[in-house]
Scaffold this active site. Structure first.
Site, PDB file in Angstrom:
ATOM      1  N   SER A 158       2.736 -10.938   2.238  1.00  0.00           N
ATOM      2  CA  SER A 158       1.689 -10.086   2.806  1.00  0.00           C
ATOM      3  C   SER A 158       0.600  -9.719   1.816  1.00  0.00           C
ATOM      4  O   SER A 158      -0.514  -9.376   2.215  1.00  0.00           O
ATOM      5  CB  SER A 158       2.310  -8.802   3.361  1.00  0.00           C
ATOM      6  OG  SER A 158       3.015  -8.107   2.343  1.00  0.00           O
ATOM      7  N   GLU A 338      -0.796   5.663   3.152  1.00  0.00           N
ATOM      8  CA  GLU A 338      -0.578   5.664   1.703  1.00  0.00           C
ATOM      9  C   GLU A 338       0.345   4.503   1.376  1.00  0.00           C
ATOM     10  O   GLU A 338       1.564   4.626   1.436  1.00  0.00           O
ATOM     11  CB  GLU A 338       0.017   7.001   1.232  1.00  0.00           C
ATOM     12  CG  GLU A 338      -0.919   8.179   1.432  1.00  0.00           C
ATOM     13  CD  GLU A 338      -0.356   9.491   0.901  1.00  0.00           C
ATOM     14  OE1 GLU A 338       0.765   9.463   0.326  1.00  0.00           O
ATOM     15  OE2 GLU A 338      -1.018  10.525   1.054  1.00  0.00           O
ATOM     16  N   HIS A 342       0.144  -2.931  -0.515  1.00  0.00           N
ATOM     17  CA  HIS A 342      -0.888  -3.756   0.107  1.00  0.00           C
ATOM     18  C   HIS A 342      -2.292  -3.248  -0.222  1.00  0.00           C
ATOM     19  O   HIS A 342      -2.484  -2.073  -0.524  1.00  0.00           O
ATOM     20  CB  HIS A 342      -0.662  -3.798   1.619  1.00  0.00           C
ATOM     21  CG  HIS A 342       0.683  -4.324   1.982  1.00  0.00           C
ATOM     22  ND1 HIS A 342       1.724  -3.509   2.386  1.00  0.00           N
ATOM     23  CD2 HIS A 342       1.180  -5.592   1.946  1.00  0.00           C
ATOM     24  CE1 HIS A 342       2.802  -4.253   2.611  1.00  0.00           C
ATOM     25  NE2 HIS A 342       2.492  -5.517   2.350  1.00  0.00           N
TER      26      HIS A 342
END
Length: 373
Positions: A158, A338, A342
């Site tokens: 990701s 938060e 990422h």
């Protein structure tokens, strides 16, 4: 299906330049025509500055968060964009595909026209161009096959993948990498959220890369975040199954006369009381560095590069790079967020720059010549 296009953007009254197809603010995409702006995606206006200007410069469209689609067979295409205005300065950002950054906030002064060329990897039969900026302009777009372009394949998780528009500003660094590359290279980002080096293979994603890879292409491999997970589908052991699995990527690329490049996992945003970054990847970083040495594979030590950057910025400034937002700041994250793993788009751009800098330092040819440095 046609593979080459020349579009003149602007007003119907100005007509089309010779050899070009006219695209106006009212040209809405439909499958029959095979090109046009996506209905409901942003707004598009058109202006004509008068007959005194050259054909492609006299008129243009102003695409505000608008998306232009062209039906094309799957493959690599070079897109050449002209943007400018006779009487005022402009600022244009262009993204292709699923949010891949091609041109960032490029400005022209009054009377100046800029031409941008970049390569786009198409896998779904549609070449997608999204336009934005403070004062965007599109005068003309030319699209032509670029089958000889080097392809930079990305396999990862990701932190690398193309994040969907509905999650913006959630961004992977691979999504921002095209900004740092010339038109000789197309980025094929196959990275997917939640995957480890093991599950990426078992789900068949690596086979998709093998099916499209050609000699002299490159494969960047960043796994580790999810190899740490305990579930059987994803978990690997750093010094045994992790290295063994990564070697499958290396051997597969080499057997296709392509160049594998290992990338250590980008750091998460965790600091100790003294402002030093806390490493969360441990032996996976050591194992990848060892494997690069053992197999003679180029290594982008993104873990080390990102550690230096994050420590230089510190705990507060790094929030601007990661997906941190207060409630109401972004429409896609109304309750705030938060996230210490990422990236915000700003972070994706900065980390992609670290990757491009590292590729330059490695001196890989011909890739080194295709970097925008």
């Amino acid at each position: 299906m046609k593979r080459e296009f020349k579009f003149d953007f602007g007003t119907a009254s100005a007509g089309a330049a010779e050899g070009y197809t006219k695209i106006t603010a009212d040209t809405v995409y439909d499958p029959t025509a095979g090109c046009g702006f996506v209905a409901g995606a942003g707004r598009v206006y058109a202006k004509d500055r008068g007959e005194s200007a050259a054909a492609l410069k006299r008129d243009f469209v102003i695409p505000l968060e608008a998306v232009f689609l062209v039906d094309v067979p799957d493959g690599t295409y070079q897109v050449t964009l002209m943007a400018g205005d006779d009487i005022t300065e402009t600022e244009t950002t262009v993204k292709a595909g699923e949010g891949r950054l091609m041109v960032l906030k490029h400005r022209t002064s009054a009377g100046q026209y800029a031409t941008h060329a970049f390569s786009v990897w198409v896998t779904d039969g549609k070449l997608r161009l999204a336009f934005s900026g403070l004062a965007p302009r599109v005068n003309a777009v030319e699209i032509a096959p670029r089958d000889t372009a080097v392809t930079l394949f990305l396999a990862g998780d990701s932190t690398v993948t193309d994040q969907p528009a509905e999650g913006w500003p959630y961004t992977g660094w691979g999504q921002m990498l095209p900004k740092w590359l010339k038109a000789d290279v197309a980025v094929a980002n196959y990275a997917l959220s939640g995957r480890s080096s093991k599950s990426f293979i078992s789900e068949g994603h690596l086979d998709k890369i093998w099916a499209r890879m050609k000699p002299q292409d490159y494969l960047l491999i960043q796994f580790g975040h999810n190899d740490q997970k305990a579930d059987e589908e994803r978990h690997t052991d750093p010094f045994t199954t992790y290295k063994e699995t990564l070697k499958l990527y290396i051997d597969g690329a080499r057997s296709r006369q392509a160049v594998p490049v290992l990338v250590t996992s980008v750091q998460r945003r965790f600091f100790d009381a003294e402002g030093r970054l806390i490493d969360t990847h441990g032996d996976y970083l050591t194992a990848m560095r060892e494997l690069a040495q053992e197999e003679g594979v180029p290594l982008v030590d993104l873990a080390e590069k990102s550690r230096r950057l994050f420590e230089e910025l510190g705990p507060e400034e790094t929030k601007k790079l990661f997906l941190w937002a207060v409630p109401g700041e972004y429409i896609n994250h109304p309750n705030g967020v938060e996230d210490n793993t990422h990236f915000h788009e700003l972070g994706g751009i900065r980390v992609a720059e670290l990757v491009a800098e590292s590729l330059k330092e490695l001196g890989l040819q011909p890739l080194r010549m295709y970097l925008r440095f």
